[in-house]
Every structure is written in C-alpha cells, then in structure tokens.
Motif scaffolding. Structure first.
Motif, PDB file in Angstrom:
ATOM      1  N   MET A   1      31.984  40.672  35.489  1.00 20.18           N
ATOM      2  CA  MET A   1      33.328  41.071  35.905  1.00 20.18           C
ATOM      3  C   MET A   1      33.779  42.263  35.074  1.00 20.18           C
ATOM      4  SD  MET A   1      36.865  38.852  36.112  1.00 20.18           S
ATOM      5  CE  MET A   1      37.435  39.165  34.425  1.00 20.18           C
ATOM      6  N   VAL A   2      34.351  43.261  35.726  1.00 22.27           N
ATOM      7  CA  VAL A   2      34.920  44.419  35.052  1.00 22.27           C
ATOM      8  C   VAL A   2      36.435  44.286  35.115  1.00 22.27           C
ATOM      9  CG1 VAL A   2      35.077  46.926  34.971  1.00 22.27           C
ATOM     10  CG2 VAL A   2      32.954  45.828  35.741  1.00 22.27           C
ATOM     11  N   TYR A   3      37.062  44.298  33.943  1.00 22.71           N
ATOM     12  CA  TYR A   3      38.495  44.067  33.802  1.00 22.71           C
ATOM     13  C   TYR A   3      39.125  45.324  33.215  1.00 22.71           C
ATOM     14  CZ  TYR A   3      42.719  41.680  31.985  1.00 22.71           C
ATOM     15  OH  TYR A   3      44.011  41.291  31.692  1.00 22.71           O
ATOM     16  N   SER A   4      40.219  45.760  33.833  1.00 27.26           N
ATOM     17  CA  SER A   4      40.981  46.899  33.313  1.00 27.26           C
ATOM     18  C   SER A   4      42.104  46.383  32.424  1.00 27.26           C
ATOM     19  CB  SER A   4      41.569  47.725  34.455  1.00 27.26           C
ATOM     20  OG  SER A   4      42.528  48.644  33.961  1.00 27.26           O
ATOM     21  N   ARG A   5      42.051  46.725  31.154  1.00 26.33           N
ATOM     22  CA  ARG A   5      43.115  46.293  30.244  1.00 26.33           C
ATOM     23  C   ARG A   5      44.430  46.992  30.579  1.00 26.33           C
ATOM     24  NH1 ARG A   5      40.713  47.681  24.739  1.00 26.33           N
ATOM     25  NH2 ARG A   5      42.692  46.868  23.975  1.00 26.33           N
ATOM     26  N   ALA A   6      44.378  48.238  31.076  1.00 24.98           N
ATOM     27  CA  ALA A   6      45.598  48.955  31.457  1.00 24.98           C
ATOM     28  C   ALA A   6      46.280  48.290  32.641  1.00 24.98           C
ATOM     29  CB  ALA A   6      45.267  50.405  31.783  1.00 24.98           C
ATOM     30  N   ALA A   7      45.488  47.839  33.602  1.00 21.71           N
ATOM     31  CA  ALA A   7      46.045  47.176  34.787  1.00 21.71           C
ATOM     32  C   ALA A   7      46.272  45.686  34.559  1.00 21.71           C
ATOM     33  CB  ALA A   7      45.119  47.371  35.977  1.00 21.71           C
ATOM     34  N   ALA A   8      45.708  45.140  33.474  1.00 19.20           N
ATOM     35  CA  ALA A   8      45.817  43.718  33.130  1.00 19.20           C
ATOM     36  C   ALA A   8      45.304  42.828  34.261  1.00 19.20           C
ATOM     37  CB  ALA A   8      47.258  43.344  32.771  1.00 19.20           C
ATOM     38  N   ARG A   9      44.132  43.203  34.789  1.00 19.74           N
ATOM     39  CA  ARG A   9      43.545  42.448  35.895  1.00 19.74           C
ATOM     40  C   ARG A   9      42.110  42.905  36.128  1.00 19.74           C
ATOM     41  NH1 ARG A   9      43.347  43.885  40.858  1.00 19.74           N
ATOM     42  NH2 ARG A   9      44.754  42.313  41.743  1.00 19.74           N
ATOM     43  N   PRO A  10      41.326  42.091  36.815  1.00 20.66           N
ATOM     44  CA  PRO A  10      39.977  42.532  37.185  1.00 20.66           C
ATOM     45  C   PRO A  10      40.039  43.623  38.251  1.00 20.66           C
ATOM     46  CG  PRO A  10      40.219  40.130  37.352  1.00 20.66           C
ATOM     47  CD  PRO A  10      41.589  40.690  37.218  1.00 20.66           C
ATOM     48  N   ILE A  11      38.997  44.466  38.254  1.00 22.08           N
ATOM     49  CA  ILE A  11      38.864  45.467  39.318  1.00 22.08           C
ATOM     50  C   ILE A  11      37.551  45.293  40.085  1.00 22.08           C
ATOM     51  CG2 ILE A  11      40.413  47.169  38.303  1.00 22.08           C
ATOM     52  CD1 ILE A  11      37.949  48.607  37.186  1.00 22.08           C
ATOM     53  N   VAL A  12      36.575  44.614  39.470  1.00 21.12           N
ATOM     54  CA  VAL A  12      35.309  44.300  40.145  1.00 21.12           C
ATOM     55  C   VAL A  12      34.799  42.978  39.593  1.00 21.12           C
ATOM     56  CG1 VAL A  12      32.882  44.945  40.472  1.00 21.12           C
ATOM     57  CG2 VAL A  12      34.631  46.722  40.498  1.00 21.12           C
ATOM     58  N   ALA A  13      34.286  42.129  40.470  1.00 21.05           N
ATOM     59  CA  ALA A  13      33.562  40.933  40.040  1.00 21.05           C
ATOM     60  C   ALA A  13      32.359  40.755  40.957  1.00 21.05           C
ATOM     61  CB  ALA A  13      34.447  39.697  40.079  1.00 21.05           C
ATOM     62  N   VAL A  14      31.224  40.400  40.365  1.00 24.84           N
ATOM     63  CA  VAL A  14      30.008  40.122  41.131  1.00 24.84           C
ATOM     64  C   VAL A  14      29.415  38.822  40.615  1.00 24.84           C
ATOM     65  CG1 VAL A  14      27.702  40.901  41.781  1.00 24.84           C
ATOM     66  CG2 VAL A  14      29.541  42.580  41.480  1.00 24.84           C
ATOM     67  N   VAL A  15      29.170  37.896  41.525  1.00 24.59           N
ATOM     68  CA  VAL A  15      28.490  36.641  41.195  1.00 24.59           C
ATOM     69  C   VAL A  15      27.201  36.616  41.998  1.00 24.59           C
ATOM     70  CG1 VAL A  15      28.585  34.132  41.322  1.00 24.59           C
ATOM     71  CG2 VAL A  15      30.629  35.430  40.658  1.00 24.59           C
ATOM     72  N   GLY A  16      26.078  36.545  41.289  1.00 23.62           N
ATOM     73  CA  GLY A  16      24.782  36.567  41.934  1.00 23.62           C
ATOM     74  C   GLY A  16      24.173  35.182  42.024  1.00 23.62           C
ATOM     75  N   ASP A  17      23.586  34.869  43.177  1.00 19.94           N
ATOM     76  CA  ASP A  17      22.881  33.615  43.418  1.00 19.94           C
ATOM     77  C   ASP A  17      21.388  33.938  43.451  1.00 19.94           C
ATOM     78  OD1 ASP A  17      21.643  31.355  44.543  1.00 19.94           O
ATOM     79  OD2 ASP A  17      23.443  30.799  45.651  1.00 19.94           O
ATOM     80  N   ILE A  18      20.662  33.484  42.448  1.00 19.77           N
ATOM     81  CA  ILE A  18      19.294  33.935  42.219  1.00 19.77           C
ATOM     82  C   ILE A  18      18.318  33.431  43.270  1.00 19.77           C
ATOM     83  CG2 ILE A  18      17.366  33.826  40.568  1.00 19.77           C
ATOM     84  CD1 ILE A  18      19.570  33.747  38.354  1.00 19.77           C
ATOM     85  N   PHE A  19      18.534  32.235  43.813  1.00 23.43           N
ATOM     86  CA  PHE A  19      17.521  31.607  44.656  1.00 23.43           C
ATOM     87  C   PHE A  19      17.897  31.504  46.141  1.00 23.43           C
ATOM     88  CE2 PHE A  19      16.569  29.574  40.449  1.00 23.43           C
ATOM     89  CZ  PHE A  19      15.324  30.159  40.267  1.00 23.43           C
ATOM     90  N   HIS A  20      19.086  31.965  46.551  1.00 28.00           N
ATOM     91  CA  HIS A  20      19.516  31.764  47.935  1.00 28.00           C
ATOM     92  C   HIS A  20      19.681  33.086  48.686  1.00 28.00           C
ATOM     93  CE1 HIS A  20      20.733  27.802  46.224  1.00 28.00           C
ATOM     94  NE2 HIS A  20      20.243  27.403  47.376  1.00 28.00           N
ATOM     95  N   HIS A  21      19.673  32.985  50.027  1.00 29.06           N
ATOM     96  CA  HIS A  21      19.770  34.168  50.871  1.00 29.06           C
ATOM     97  C   HIS A  21      21.139  34.827  50.776  1.00 29.06           C
ATOM     98  CE1 HIS A  21      18.640  36.855  54.107  1.00 29.06           C
ATOM     99  NE2 HIS A  21      19.760  36.551  54.754  1.00 29.06           N
ATOM    100  N   LEU A  22      22.207  34.036  50.715  1.00 33.51           N
ATOM    101  CA  LEU A  22      23.525  34.610  50.434  1.00 33.51           C
ATOM    102  C   LEU A  22      23.537  34.908  48.947  1.00 33.51           C
ATOM    103  CD1 LEU A  22      25.812  32.349  52.637  1.00 33.51           C
ATOM    104  CD2 LEU A  22      25.031  34.670  53.109  1.00 33.51           C
ATOM    105  N   GLN A  23      23.312  36.168  48.606  1.00 34.02           N
ATOM    106  CA  GLN A  23      22.847  36.518  47.271  1.00 34.02           C
ATOM    107  C   GLN A  23      23.911  37.050  46.337  1.00 34.02           C
ATOM    108  OE1 GLN A  23      19.884  39.917  46.492  1.00 34.02           O
ATOM    109  NE2 GLN A  23      18.588  38.091  46.544  1.00 34.02           N
ATOM    110  N   LEU A  24      24.868  37.816  46.856  1.00 37.18           N
ATOM    111  CA  LEU A  24      25.865  38.455  46.007  1.00 37.18           C
ATOM    112  C   LEU A  24      27.259  38.221  46.567  1.00 37.18           C
ATOM    113  CD1 LEU A  24      24.054  41.884  45.598  1.00 37.18           C
ATOM    114  CD2 LEU A  24      24.306  40.172  43.793  1.00 37.18           C
ATOM    115  N   TYR A  25      28.143  37.697  45.741  1.00 41.17           N
ATOM    116  CA  TYR A  25      29.556  37.568  46.078  1.00 41.17           C
ATOM    117  C   TYR A  25      30.305  38.629  45.279  1.00 41.17           C
ATOM    118  CZ  TYR A  25      28.043  33.059  47.902  1.00 41.17           C
ATOM    119  OH  TYR A  25      27.392  32.071  48.594  1.00 41.17           O
ATOM    120  N   VAL A  26      31.139  39.396  45.968  1.00 37.75           N
ATOM    121  CA  VAL A  26      31.753  40.565  45.349  1.00 37.75           C
ATOM    122  C   VAL A  26      33.254  40.561  45.591  1.00 37.75           C
ATOM    123  CG1 VAL A  26      31.791  43.087  45.277  1.00 37.75           C
ATOM    124  CG2 VAL A  26      29.639  41.899  45.734  1.00 37.75           C
ATOM    125  N   GLY A  27      34.009  40.818  44.549  1.00 40.00           N
ATOM    126  CA  GLY A  27      35.442  41.091  44.669  1.00 40.00           C
ATOM    127  C   GLY A  27      35.701  42.473  44.113  1.00 40.00           C
TER     128      GLY A  27
END
Length: 312
Positions: free
Chosen positions: A117-143
C-alpha cells in the motif's frame, strides 16, 4: 463487476511489480511444499508468527523494486523496523508492506498473499493498494485514486484481464457468507464459537426453509478484497484485531468498491492511519484494529448487533 477501461498509471505499475515478485516466488513456494524444506526462520519481531526465508526475500525484493518507482519513501514492512528509502529525510509517501501473508500455508502450497500500500502523508490517506493472490487466477486486487480524485477498485486476472469492482450487495445476514481468521484454536476459533447469536442468525432459515448463511475462514487483507469483489458478504475480527499491514490495503480496496468497515462501536474505521511522522509510522506498526467489514453498511450493522448482544 464491470470490465475496466484503465487503471491509474501508478497503480498499474505497482500491480505489475507485485505480479513480477509473485512470479519469481511461486516456484520457490511449490518446491518448499513438495520437498518439505520450508525455510522457517526465527521471528524476533513476532515470536508467535511463522517466518520463512521467503518472507525475508520478498521484503528485500519489494524495497529494491519500489525505489526507482517512488523515489523517496518510508518503507514500513512487517519484517523489519520502518526505514527511509531515498534522499529525502522526511518523505511524503509511506509504503506499507506485508511481503508474504499466511506464509505458514504458502510454504505448503495451499494459500499465499502479499500486500503493498502506498500512503500519502500529505493527503492522510492511501493512494494505491495492491493485494496479490499467489496461487489463484483472480490474482491482483487493486485500489487507486484516479486523476479526478475518485477511489476505484479493480481485480486483475492471471491473464491480465481487469474488472472494476462496485458493491451491490443487499443480502441480509441469514443469506450471507461471513468469514473470520479462525485458524488459531484458542485465540480465534473458540471466541467465534461462543458468538451463538451470530451463528444462530446465520443459520436462520429463509421463507422457503433453506438455510443459506455460512461461516468461513479467510486471511488478512485478501478477506476484505473478497468482500469488495462480492465473493463473500462480510469479514469479522473481534478477538485479537488485525495489524495495520493486514487491514489497511484491503480496507482501502473495499472502501474504493463501496463497502463499509466499522469498528466494534459502529464507527467507520478511518483511512487516515496517522502516519504524521516517522515516529508515528513506527507506533502504528504496533496497533491492532477490531472491525466488521461488509459489502453494505446495513449488513455491517446487523452483524455488530449480534456481536453486541453476545457480549451482554
């Protein structure tokens, strides 16, 4: 779920970085599973948690690969104390990483996840998050926050097909699949088994007499991603609480998809993690958050009511 025309550029670059790390790691985990040589290491930071050589390799690899993308940032990984990367002694960005979540299962070839997760301290919130699933076809969840300031959520398949995630759940508790990290018998499973009002509500028959409610096991940030994608309706954590690297990436993705994350008092869990200074980042690593996350705020409140009654 809608087909996505495009993911914001920074999010796309980090997602491809995560994909590449998983591609390099997967054969190592499969070898560990099939040979039984799981590379367990002593865990001085979290004595009761499994730690493998693969966790430590991913910790180092993310630090190396993210530096040319982000420049200066605070690197806050589960596997080490926070450190400043780059020339800026007080950078705006903070990168929160759980290199290999559920590593005890990953080295058995069963399940494995990774969080960035990439968090902006100036904005006081995340700007990018990626959760990867190593073994499944639905592989990357992105915000990610797009150029218009709108938070958007996506899932990307192993063959690089993206879909945008938007919550539409209207199911009541009695028709929901609710998950919990219940693997530890005394610490997690027994407290869940004692929430009889919740379990009775899940087991309530519908008008046709069928019992559709289900309880299941899930893990870390990916459990909130599963809610964001509509695969499950809710995830609960009322025992020990999640550490920030387990909750924050999935929380942001679920938020971007239109879901709700409430604390046990019914208040929204904020996206501001109070990373105001390097010292505050280090302190945040020791905090834990109890919560209910659901596809709709109505379902989250229904679950909370069951948990409150059980505590009375």
């Amino acid at each position: 779920m809608e087909h996505a025309d495009g993911i914001p550029p920074l999010a796309a670059e980090i997602a491809e970085t995560v994909r590449g790390v998983m591609l390099d790691l997967r054969p190592r985990l499969i070898e560990a599973a099939l040979t039984g040589m799981r590379g367990e290491s002593e865990n001085p930071r979290h004595v009761d948690n499994f730690l493998s050589e693969h966790d430590l390799w991913m910790h180092r690899r993310y630090r190396e690969l993210l530096a040319p993308i982000l420049g200066s940032f605070v690197y806050a990984s589960e596997e080490a104390e926070p450190e400043v990367i780059g020339d800026d002694p007080d950078p705006n960005l903070c990168v929160l990483v759980d290199p290999l979540d559920t590593s005890e299962l990953a080295v058995r070839g069963l399940l494995g996840y990774t969080h960035v997760m990439v968090y902006s301290r100036a904005a006081a919130r995340p700007i990018v998050a990626v959760v990867g699933d190593i073994f499944h076809h639905l592989q990357l969840y992105v915000g990610a926050r797009d150029e218009h300031g709108t938070d958007r959520a996506f899932v990307i398949t192993a063959d690089s097909e993206p879909f945008e995630l938007k919550q539409r759940t209207t199911k009541p508790l009695s028709e929901s699949l609710v998950t919990n990290f219940l693997m530890r018998p005394g610490e997690r499973f027994v407290p869940l088994a004692q929430r009889t009002r919740l379990l009775e509500s899940l087991d309530r028959p519908g008008n046709d007499g069928r019992r559709r409610g289900r309880i299941g096991v899930d893990f870390g940030s990916v459990s909130l991603c599963h809610v964001a994608a509509g695969m499950t309706e809710a995830v609960i954590e009322f025992a020990k609480g999640f550490a920030v690297w387990d909750l924050a990436p999935g929380h942001y993705i679920l938020h971007a998809a239109g879901g709700a994350v409430l604390d046990l008092e019914g208040k929204p869990v904020p996206l501001d993690h109070q990373f105001d200074s390097f010292t505050e980042v280090a302190r945040a690593m020791d905090r834990r958050q109890r919560f209910v996350a659901a596809g709709s705020i109505d379902l989250a409140r229904e679950i909370l009511e069951c948990l409150r009654i059980a505590d009375q």
